[in-house]
Motif scaffolding. Structure first.
Motif, short mmCIF file in Angstrom:
data_model
loop_
_atom_site.label_atom_id
_atom_site.label_comp_id
_atom_site.label_asym_id
_atom_site.label_seq_id
_atom_site.Cartn_x
_atom_site.Cartn_y
_atom_site.Cartn_z
N ARG A 99 2.43 16.30 -1.49
CA ARG A 99 1.05 16.36 -1.98
C ARG A 99 0.21 17.25 -1.05
O ARG A 99 0.28 17.11 0.17
N CYS A 100 -0.57 18.11 -1.66
CA CYS A 100 -1.45 18.97 -0.88
C CYS A 100 -2.58 18.15 -0.26
O CYS A 100 -3.03 17.16 -0.82
N VAL A 101 -3.03 18.60 0.91
CA VAL A 101 -4.12 17.94 1.62
C VAL A 101 -5.25 18.94 1.76
O VAL A 101 -5.07 20.04 2.29
N THR A 102 -6.42 18.55 1.27
CA THR A 102 -7.62 19.38 1.40
C THR A 102 -8.65 18.61 2.21
O THR A 102 -9.14 17.58 1.77
N GLY A 103 -8.96 19.11 3.38
CA GLY A 103 -9.88 18.39 4.25
C GLY A 103 -9.28 17.06 4.64
O GLY A 103 -8.25 16.99 5.31
N THR A 104 -9.90 15.99 4.21
CA THR A 104 -9.39 14.65 4.50
C THR A 104 -8.76 14.00 3.27
O THR A 104 -8.35 12.84 3.34
N GLN A 105 -8.68 14.73 2.16
CA GLN A 105 -8.21 14.15 0.91
C GLN A 105 -6.78 14.59 0.58
O GLN A 105 -6.48 15.78 0.59
N VAL A 106 -5.94 13.60 0.30
CA VAL A 106 -4.58 13.86 -0.17
C VAL A 106 -4.63 13.88 -1.69
O VAL A 106 -5.17 12.97 -2.33
N ALA A 107 -4.07 14.91 -2.30
CA ALA A 107 -4.15 15.09 -3.75
C ALA A 107 -3.48 13.94 -4.49
O ALA A 107 -2.43 13.43 -4.06
N ASP A 108 -4.10 13.50 -5.58
CA ASP A 108 -3.50 12.45 -6.41
C ASP A 108 -2.27 12.97 -7.14
O ASP A 108 -1.27 12.26 -7.27
N ALA A 109 -2.35 14.20 -7.63
CA ALA A 109 -1.23 14.79 -8.36
C ALA A 109 -0.29 15.49 -7.39
O ALA A 109 -0.72 16.37 -6.63
N ALA A 154 0.42 19.54 4.07
CA ALA A 154 0.94 18.80 2.94
C ALA A 154 1.48 17.47 3.44
O ALA A 154 1.84 17.33 4.62
N SER A 155 1.53 16.50 2.55
CA SER A 155 2.05 15.18 2.88
C SER A 155 3.37 14.97 2.15
O SER A 155 3.42 14.99 0.92
N LEU A 156 4.45 14.78 2.92
CA LEU A 156 5.74 14.38 2.37
C LEU A 156 5.78 12.86 2.44
O LEU A 156 5.76 12.30 3.54
N GLN A 157 5.84 12.20 1.29
CA GLN A 157 5.68 10.74 1.29
C GLN A 157 6.56 10.05 0.27
O GLN A 157 6.93 10.64 -0.75
N LEU A 158 6.88 8.81 0.55
CA LEU A 158 7.71 7.99 -0.32
C LEU A 158 6.82 7.10 -1.17
O LEU A 158 6.04 6.30 -0.63
N VAL A 179 0.85 -1.19 0.00
CA VAL A 179 0.00 0.00 0.00
C VAL A 179 0.89 1.24 0.00
O VAL A 179 1.89 1.31 0.72
N THR A 180 0.54 2.18 -0.84
CA THR A 180 1.28 3.45 -0.86
C THR A 180 0.52 4.51 -0.06
O THR A 180 -0.71 4.44 0.06
N PRO A 181 1.23 5.50 0.48
CA PRO A 181 2.68 5.62 0.45
C PRO A 181 3.34 4.66 1.43
O PRO A 181 2.72 4.22 2.41
#
Length: 387
Positions: free
Chosen positions: A313-323, A355-359, A276-278
């Motif tokens: 990735r930007c985070v809006t509310g509870t959603q992490v952006a796909d792009a 924002a989410s910093l992720q691998l 599962v990512t990230p």
């Protein structure tokens, strides 16, 4: 033990509507003691004979505290008029305490309802969450300050209140200052506080969640927490974390471990199975602007077609952006040698403050196909660049 008589018990159900709360009383029943659970629909407050017998006891002995408590209970006609006398004679009798709470709730007197509800929650929340649930409704409706004087080191009922607020899906923003106070006074166990922060994150209450995270760390944390991976990961906060929905046998496991010549490093072990990512991420509270990320990387026997990448990735509310707002160049096999990397990226005004910093794998299909080998990261630093 005193002889049991049929007792009618009532608790208010608080309903959030319009500008405040409305209350209504729902009858329940018990035999001899206060009851908080449901009762048959046909329950009554007591027969005329029973009530006459109790009144006779009062006539024969004006100081009969049990008799006053029995008549002052909710549901008995004229019982509220006897409540002051019952309170003087038997202030801690469960029926009297409950009657005081009900009388205050029926008048929408939240300040008057809180003390008896706290007393009930203190002594009865082990059996039932009802008193704590009522307190949670009062707090969530904008009256949390009324509870603050009662929250201290030995307030074991308070975590129950928080659990009830979450279970009932009540608005939590009004509870946050009270939870912070409970944490400062030792009334909020660490695990319960972490669970509350997790709930706030899942509801998209990032500012409230981060505020409580700061409170756990004396009000100061770096932009990137645990950047050297020297500390064990703290769950349910703003430290490094893996995917919450990862299966027990996942194809990628991220953990800290000692490394020769260093202290702790981040090790990501890939087994060739789907994952599962990230693989690992950290939620960051970042103001708009330009940032510089540096660190060190090593890979041994890393078998991946496209490699790995750190993304923001930007985070809006509870959603992490796909792009992603930023994707690093690929990390690939290094033959067991450590290499230093440095990237700069921008956080646009539309992105913040979370924002989410992720691998991630550079090629998304490799999360399904699997990767083999081990990747190591260490000595991270994240700083905002001068304007």
């Amino acid at each position: 033990m005193m002889r049991a008589l049929a007792v009618g018990a009532a608790f208010a159900a608080l309903v959030i509507a319009g500008a405040g709360l409305r209350t209504h009383l729902a009858l329940s029943c018990a035999r001899g003691e206060v009851a908080f659970g449901p009762c048959p629909a046909a329950a009554v407050s007591g027969s005329a004979e029973e009530l006459a017998e109790i009144r006779s006891r009062i006539a024969a002995g004006p100081g009969d505290s049990w008799a006053y408590a029995a008549l002052a209970r909710p549901g008995v006609q004229g019982g509220e008029a006897l409540l002051p006398a019952a309170t003087r004679l038997a202030p801690n009798a469960p029926n009297v305490v409950m009657a005081r709470a009900n009388a205050a709730l029926a008048r929408a007197d939240w300040a008057g309802a809180v003390p008896p509800l706290v007393q009930l929650a203190t002594h009865y929340s082990a059996q039932t969450g009802d008193p704590a649930a009522l307190l949670a409704r009062i707090a969530a409706s904008g009256h949390a300050s009324l509870l603050r004087p009662f929250v201290g080191r030995h307030s074991e009922w308070f975590p129950v209140l928080v659990d009830e607020a979450v279970r009932l899906q009540l608005p939590l923003e009004g509870l946050v200052p009270l939870v912070a106070h409970a944490n400062a006074t030792g009334a909020m166990p660490t695990q319960r506080l972490r669970a509350f922060v997790r709930t706030l994150k899942r509801r998209g209450r990032w500012g409230d969640a981060f505020g409580l995270w700061l409170a756990q760390h004396d009000g100061r944390v770096p932009v990137l927490y645990n950047a050297n991976f020297d500390l064990a990961f703290e769950p349910d906060g703003f430290d490094w974390e893996g995917p919450a929905d990862a299966p027990p046998k996942t194809g990628a496991v991220a953990r800290t471990r000692p490394f020769p010549g260093r202290r702790q490093v981040l090790e990501v072990d890939f087994t060739g199975q789907a994952y599962v990512t990230p693989v690992v991420r950290q939620y960051l509270m970042l103001a708009p602007g330009r940032y510089r990320l540096t660190g060190q990387f090593m890979a041994t026997r890393l078998r991946s077609e496209a490699g790995l990448a750190w993304t923001v990735r930007c985070v809006t509310g509870t959603q992490v952006a796909d792009a992603p707002a930023f994707r690093s160049t690929a990390f690939t096999e290094t033959g067991g040698s450590w290499v230093t990397f440095e990237f700069s990226f921008d956080i646009p005004p539309s992105c913040g403050p979370v924002a989410s910093l992720q691998l991630d794998p550079v090629a998304p299909f490799e999360a399904t196909a699997g990767i083999r080998g081990t990747a190591y990261f260490d000595a991270f630093s994240l700083k905002k660049s001068p304007s």
